[in-house]
Design an enzyme around this catalytic site. Sequence first.
Site, PDB file in Angstrom:
ATOM      1  N   THR A  61       0.845  -1.186   0.000  1.00 35.59           N
ATOM      2  CA  THR A  61       0.000   0.000   0.000  1.00 35.59           C
ATOM      3  C   THR A  61       0.887   1.245   0.000  1.00 35.59           C
ATOM      4  O   THR A  61       2.107   1.143  -0.150  1.00 35.59           O
ATOM      5  CB  THR A  61      -0.989  -0.035   1.191  1.00 35.59           C
ATOM      6  N   LYS A  65       4.130   1.415  -3.837  1.00 39.32           N
ATOM      7  CA  LYS A  65       3.722   0.635  -5.008  1.00 39.32           C
ATOM      8  C   LYS A  65       4.692   0.777  -6.183  1.00 39.32           C
ATOM      9  O   LYS A  65       4.907  -0.182  -6.924  1.00 39.32           O
ATOM     10  CB  LYS A  65       2.302   1.017  -5.427  1.00 39.32           C
ATOM     11  N   GLU A  77       0.718  -8.376 -16.985  1.00 42.66           N
ATOM     12  CA  GLU A  77       0.484  -7.319 -17.967  1.00 42.66           C
ATOM     13  C   GLU A  77      -0.144  -6.086 -17.320  1.00 42.66           C
ATOM     14  O   GLU A  77       0.253  -4.954 -17.607  1.00 42.66           O
ATOM     15  CB  GLU A  77      -0.430  -7.849 -19.082  1.00 42.66           C
ATOM     16  N   ASP A 102      -5.517  -3.692  -7.998  1.00 40.43           N
ATOM     17  CA  ASP A 102      -6.326  -2.525  -7.636  1.00 40.43           C
ATOM     18  C   ASP A 102      -7.425  -2.256  -8.663  1.00 40.43           C
ATOM     19  O   ASP A 102      -8.573  -1.965  -8.306  1.00 40.43           O
ATOM     20  CB  ASP A 102      -5.450  -1.273  -7.510  1.00 40.43           C
ATOM     21  N   GLY A 128      -0.596   9.078  -8.791  1.00 34.43           N
ATOM     22  CA  GLY A 128       0.384   8.170  -8.202  1.00 34.43           C
ATOM     23  C   GLY A 128       0.072   6.719  -8.529  1.00 34.43           C
ATOM     24  O   GLY A 128      -0.697   6.412  -9.443  1.00 34.43           O
ATOM     25  N   GLY A 129       0.669   5.818  -7.752  1.00 38.87           N
ATOM     26  CA  GLY A 129       0.501   4.395  -8.002  1.00 38.87           C
ATOM     27  C   GLY A 129      -0.940   3.936  -7.906  1.00 38.87           C
ATOM     28  O   GLY A 129      -1.376   3.068  -8.671  1.00 38.87           O
ATOM     29  N   ALA A 130      -1.705   4.510  -6.982  1.00 40.94           N
ATOM     30  CA  ALA A 130      -3.111   4.113  -6.821  1.00 40.94           C
ATOM     31  C   ALA A 130      -3.911   4.443  -8.073  1.00 40.94           C
ATOM     32  O   ALA A 130      -4.713   3.625  -8.547  1.00 40.94           O
ATOM     33  CB  ALA A 130      -3.711   4.805  -5.602  1.00 40.94           C
ATOM     34  N   ARG A 150      -2.001  17.405  -8.278  1.00 44.11           N
ATOM     35  CA  ARG A 150      -1.412  18.628  -7.721  1.00 44.11           C
ATOM     36  C   ARG A 150      -0.185  19.036  -8.523  1.00 44.11           C
ATOM     37  O   ARG A 150       0.015  20.210  -8.822  1.00 44.11           O
ATOM     38  CB  ARG A 150      -1.060  18.399  -6.252  1.00 44.11           C
TER      39      ARG A 150
END
Length: 272
Positions: A61, A65, A77, A102, A128-130, A150
Amino acid sequence: MDQFAVFGNPVAHSKSPRIHQLFARQTGIEHRYGKILVPISKFQEALDTFLKQGGIGVNITVPFKEQAFIRANELTERARLSGAVNTLKLLNNNQLLGDNTDGIGLLTDLMRLEFITQGQHILIIGAGGAARGVLFPLLEFGCKITITNRTFSRAIQVANNFSAIGSIRPAEMKVLNSPEFDLIINATASGINGEIPTISPFIFNENCVCYDMFYQANLTPFISFARKHGVSRYADGLGMLVGQAAHSFKLWHGVLPEISPVLLTLEQELRS
């Protein structure tokens, strides 16, 4: 017994150990699953230590990530496309396989909630990664996507990285001031600190739905902000969390557990 864990900073709030306990009980597959607070600059060392102590699977988390993506020896993939990894599996050859569950977790939850339809215009807040982890399935589903961040250059970079899959419009936060979106997804970690992204309230209207990938017992700051400005349909990321965890469990054990009963249990526990 095989060992698994979630790595994060912060991580004390994580429901992942409880979710995997419920999955283990449901499937009859027992495994030890803990949570590890990893110092910001010590991800590699923490992972190596965990693997030496018998760890074979890790959920990742914030904010690790991208580091997990770099560390993985092999990638699925969907992980390769997203540039972020939320699940690591130690293979028989001692190589680490990186996956990103995710996106499928989010899409499954949006469909359960009836929040998503083909052709919808979605605003993703965060780059970001999320955010990157969920773009591939949303594009595949046939959604029109705008991304804002941002730091605008990161939004541009993400849009460029996904250009072979589909068109994503990067937009500066300061120019987003009209209610043009059907679905608004907060993919930032602002809620952890009780904050909201620096977005205009004019992007909301009574017809759009809002989804916060962050979750907590009460309304998240982002959802509270959206409600204040006319949004009546919203959800936090608890369903996504259970969904991505189910697909991590499948990667490790070859069995996809049922999401609904675990989600119901967690909702009841949070309310109490």
